[in-house]
Structures are given as structure tokens and as C-alpha cells.
Scaffold this motif. Structure first.
Motif, PDB file in Angstrom:
ATOM      1  N   ALA A 235       0.826  -1.208   0.000  1.00 31.16           N
ATOM      2  CA  ALA A 235       0.000   0.000   0.000  1.00 31.16           C
ATOM      3  C   ALA A 235       0.862   1.260   0.000  1.00 31.16           C
ATOM      4  N   LEU A 236       1.900   1.273   0.812  1.00 29.45           N
ATOM      5  CA  LEU A 236       2.787   2.434   0.866  1.00 29.45           C
ATOM      6  C   LEU A 236       3.491   2.641  -0.473  1.00 29.45           C
ATOM      7  N   THR A 237       3.912   1.556  -1.100  1.00 35.07           N
ATOM      8  CA  THR A 237       4.570   1.658  -2.397  1.00 35.07           C
ATOM      9  C   THR A 237       3.617   2.190  -3.462  1.00 35.07           C
ATOM     10  N   PHE A 238       2.368   1.757  -3.396  1.00 33.26           N
ATOM     11  CA  PHE A 238       1.370   2.207  -4.370  1.00 33.26           C
ATOM     12  C   PHE A 238       1.222   3.733  -4.342  1.00 33.26           C
ATOM     13  N   PHE A 239       1.148   4.290  -3.142  1.00 31.89           N
ATOM     14  CA  PHE A 239       0.925   5.732  -3.028  1.00 31.89           C
ATOM     15  C   PHE A 239       2.213   6.552  -3.002  1.00 31.89           C
TER      16      PHE A 239
END
Length: 251
Positions: A235-239
Motif C-alpha cells: 500500500a505504501l509503495t502504491f501511493f
């Protein structure tokens, strides 16, 4: 020139909310290498204390920043009194409107005044797990001028969410990371047992029909922090993947 700190910093801010009639003790995560002359993207978290303690999001984000996997960001942990959590986070809760007003009219101004955080819709993500994911999506549906990016882990979506999406015009402005554990087919709640897999699949379909940008993930796991903690790096990588821009503040 003052040397930048290389370790994360956690600061505390108290907000006496006129809407919720209580004091909120907010935790502010400042990343390794924090520089107050740089504008950082932001992540506001419902159940924020649990994200820090059980999700280990500060530790995970710091390591990912040091490794160059994500860009530095400021994270804002918003606590909740568990006794009134449903009342604040559920779209049908009698404190939900006041909760939304607290976020928009009290929390955002404090962040703007005290921290170099990008509060533009493209710079800010709001998220949570279970009903925290629900609350985050509803804030984006009601306040698209503030929120267009949503992190939802195992969102406990209700009929009110379905109805609001159906009644909404195009949601092409919305970007959402939506994850669900495949074992979440009979989650015990105060509303009874909920099949959150079916509910998330339905919300995913409706969001796509409204042209929202949905990164949808089904993973092995149950309705616990064990699943959400493991899901956070994706999730952190996505955003906040390393290709995202970081802006210099005007001096």
C-alpha cells in the motif's frame, strides 16, 4: 547548514475538538532526513494508534524510506475512543458527521499551520482498516476537494456505502488501494456476522463502474493486524513509490 536528522521523529499534538467534545492526542510521524524546508506528501490514518503499535507502520515506512523504496512522507495517526468508534466511523453513526468535520475543519488546519505537509488532494492520502477504511472512503465521497486518495484495508462496507456510490456521479477523481483477506467471509461485528469478501468485491465493482482508479488486492489472511501489517508495504509503495515527486518549499 543545520544537519538533517536521520532517524524518524514522533511528535504529539493535542486538539480540543469543538465537534467531538473531546481532546484528540494526534501522533505525527516525521521521516528520516526530515527537512522543514521540504514539502512532504501525507498519510492520515484512522485507528492511528493501532497503525503505529500493531501495524508497525512507522518502522516499516522508515525502513522503506532508508532503502529508497518510497519517498519520505509525514504520517498522521488519529486515535479513536473504541467505545464510540462505530458512532464516528460508520456512515450511519450518530457522530459520523462530527468526525468528518473534525478531520476537515480542525485537523487539516492544524497540519497546515505546523507542518510542511502537502494538503492538496494529490498530496494527501486518507486511510484505515475495517470501519476506518469505510470512514476514509466516505470522507473522499463527501469532500473530494480535500481527499481523492484512499487506503482501505478490509473495509467494513455497509449498505449506506453501496447506496452513496450508486448515487454519486463519476468517481474518476478517486484513487483507492483496496485490499481484503480471503478468510474474511464471516467477520463478527456488533451488526452480526459480515461477509467482507463479498462486500469488498461489490464495492470494487461499483467503484469501477463509476470510473474510479482501484488497485484491488485479495490476499490470504483474516480480519486482523497480522494481515494489515503485511499488506502495508504494498500500500505504501502504491501511493508513495520512489518515482513520486518531492517539492521544495519557497524560502
Amino acid at each position: 547548514m543545520e544537519q538533517k536528522q536521520q532517524k524518524r521523529i514522533i511528535k504529539r499534538e493535542s486538539i480540543q475538538s469543538q465537534y467531538l467534545l473531546e481532546t484528540k492526542e494526534i501522533l505525527i510521524y516525521l521521516p528520516p532526513g526530515y527537512d522543514e524546508t521540504v514539502t512532504y506528501p501525507g498519510l492520515i490514518l484512522h485507528d492511528g494508534t493501532d497503525y503505529f503499535n500493531l501495524g508497525r507502520i512507522a518502522t516499516q515506512a522508515s525502513q522503506m524510506i532508508i532503502n529508497g523504496e518510497i519517498i519520505p512522507l509525514i504520517m498522521v495517526a488519529v486515535p479513536v475512543n473504541k467505545e464510540v468508534r462505530t458512532a464516528e466511523y460508520s456512515p450511519l453513526g450518530h457522530r459520523n458527521q462530527e468526525h468528518q468535520q473534525f478531520i476537515v475543519e480542525e485537523l487539516l488546519p492544524l497540519l497546515k499551520e505546523r507542518y510542511p505537509i502537502d494538503l492538496s488532494p494529490q498530496g494527501l492520502v486518507i486511510g484505515g482498516s475495517s470501519l476506518g477504511g469505510t470512514a476514509s472512503l466516505h470522507l473522499a465521497l463527501r469532500y473530494p476537494q480535500h481527499f481523492v486518495k484512499v487506503l482501505s484495508q478490509s473495509g467494513a462496507f455497509l449498505e449506506a456505502t453501496t447506496e452513496q456510490i450508486i448515487q454519486s456521479p463519476s468517481l474518476s477523481y478517486l484513487t483507492i488501494y483496496q485490499s481484503i483477506g480471503l478468510s474474511e467471509t464471516a467477520v463478527s461485528t456488533h451488526m452480526g456476522s459480515l461477509d467482507l469478501v463479498t462486500r469488498n468485491r461489490e464495492i470494487h465493482r461499483l467503484l469501477q463502474e463509476k470510473h474510479a482508479h482501484v488497485h484491488y488486492r485479495e490476499k490470504e489472511g483474516d480480519h486482523t493486524w497480522g494481515l494489515w501489517q503485511k499488506d502495508l508495504p504494498e500500500a505504501l509503495t502504491f501511493f508513495f513509490g520512489k518515482d513520486q515527486p518531492v517539492n521544495e518549499l519557497a524560502r
